[in-house]
Design a protein around this motif. Structure first.
Motif, PDB file in Angstrom:
ATOM      1  N   ALA A 284      48.082  44.180  42.327  1.00  0.00           N
ATOM      2  CA  ALA A 284      47.386  43.855  41.083  1.00  0.00           C
ATOM      3  C   ALA A 284      46.164  44.749  40.930  1.00  0.00           C
ATOM      4  CB  ALA A 284      46.986  42.383  41.090  1.00  0.00           C
ATOM      5  N   CYS A 349      41.912  38.628  40.372  1.00  0.00           N
ATOM      6  CA  CYS A 349      42.850  39.746  40.165  1.00  0.00           C
ATOM      7  C   CYS A 349      43.697  39.500  38.927  1.00  0.00           C
ATOM      8  CB  CYS A 349      43.758  39.908  41.384  1.00  0.00           C
ATOM      9  SG  CYS A 349      42.905  40.182  42.947  1.00  0.00           S
ATOM     10  N   ARG A 351      47.596  40.752  37.474  1.00  0.00           N
ATOM     11  CA  ARG A 351      48.853  41.492  37.659  1.00  0.00           C
ATOM     12  C   ARG A 351      49.603  41.502  36.344  1.00  0.00           C
ATOM     13  NH1 ARG A 351      51.392  38.597  41.532  1.00  0.00           N
ATOM     14  NH2 ARG A 351      50.401  39.784  43.224  1.00  0.00           N
TER      15      ARG A 351
END
Length: 354
Positions: A284, A349, A351
């Protein structure tokens, strides 16, 4: 003499006796012949709601007044869609169609086409909607010397958030403000978007740029540092300022995203550089400010752990206020811009989906 005879003949052909006294031949009713039924353009809905990444149809149909026909058949129909700007003297070309000719413009290229569900349907389909697609669109239909227009507003579901850089408050000119929003997965907000956010409870005392070049801020709880405690709630307007020289914060707007936002479970707390690498190792990227606000507002994401974001700030999203975790209100809590090399935090994060 020939000219006089010609005028007399026209008068005879296009005049009738007065119905009340046919013997008075000097009283005449002159018939004025119209060019034909007037062209009308209609938008069945004035506002359309969608979201980033989706598809939407902006409705537009055209008729001739007092008839159900779409066109007279004597002229080709030209359909033109433009996006209206805050400078009403300027318009952004979006799409043009005439006969078999079709053309889309700018960042709309390959994303727009006419629905054409019937011969009088000029509705515009926009695919893979982007944040900057938000706004007012004009549908113009032209047939010969006749034309008419209708306006449709495209609203996007999303969230407005205030933003200032590491340097602190009031450090962005207008162009830097635009870039700052783009870097955080958002665009600079419009007045309408800020107004809707204010109606939903946004309260922020720092003035920020909006997309029309104005500087404003929303107040739901009047107080001394924010216009005075005896003033009424509202969106305070500083007016229009020099886009190159004047410096303020900025209000950004973002919508949902095509991906997964999450707090990375890691055995240790991290410096900023370690946080960036940890997200990369997990397949990610370190999340952006716009993504944490979208996850919080649109998905109800709730986490009491402070984490690094891409701009070097540390924040955490609270949807369920509780003790030690924003007890008074749901919000994205801002910790600050800590020392990147020595301060240790978790990391959020993002992704993207393919």
């Amino acid at each position: 003499m020939k000219g006089l005879l010609f005028l007399v003949l026209i008068s005879v052909c296009w005049a009738e006796p007065h119905p009340d006294n046919s013997s008075l031949e000097h009283e005449r009713i002159v018939h004025i012949q119209e060019n034909g039924p007037r062209l009308l353009v209609v938008a069945e809905q004035a506002k359309i709601f969608s979201h980033r990444g989706g598809n939407v149809t902006l409705p537009c149909k055209f008729y001739h007044e007092h008839t159900s026909t779409a066109g007279s058949g004597t002229h080709k129909i030209r359909v033109k869609w433009t996006k209206l700007t805050y400078d009403y003297l300027k318009e952004v070309d979006v799409f043009v169609a005439m006969g078999h000719h079709r053309k889309s413009y700018g960042n709309y290229h390959g994303r727009v086409f006419l629905r054409e569900s019937s011969e009088n349907d000029a509705s515009l389909v926009i695919t893979n909607i982007k944040l900057e697609d938000y706004g007012r669109y004009k549908c113009e239909v032209i047939e010969g010397l006749e034309d008419d227009t209708a306006v449709v507003t495209l609203n996007l579901e999303g969230v407005v958030f205030p933003y200032s850089p590491r340097l602190g408050r009031y450090n962005l000119n207008f162009h830097e403000a635009e870039r700052a929003c783009l870097e955080q997965d958002s665009v600079i907000a419009s007045f309408d978007q800020l107004y809707d956010a204010w109606r939903s409870g946004l309260d922020w005392c720092n003035a920020g740029w909006l997309s029309d070049g104005s500087v404003q801020y929303p107040i739901t709880k009047p107080r001394e540092p924010c216009g005075g405690k005896n003033t009424v709630p509202g969106v305070r307007n500083y007016g229009f300022w020099d886009k190159d020289k004047s410096r303020y914060d900025v209000f950004c707007f973002t919508s949902n995203f095509n991906g997964r936002f999450y707090y990375l479970i890691h055995p240790t707390k991290l410096t900023y550089d370690e946080a960036v690498q940890a997200c990369l190792k997990d397949g990610a990227q370190i999340a952006k400010v716009g993504q944490i606000f979208a996850a919080w507002k649109l998905l109800g994401y709730d986490r009491c752990d402070a984490g690094w974001l891409a701009d070097g700030s540390v924040r955490y999203p609270i949807s369920r206020p509780r003790k030690r975790c924003s007890p008074s209100e749901a919000a994205v809590r801002f910790v600050g811009f800590p020392d990147k090399k020595h301060k240790l935090y978790g990391v959020y994060c993002f992704r993207a989906y393919n």
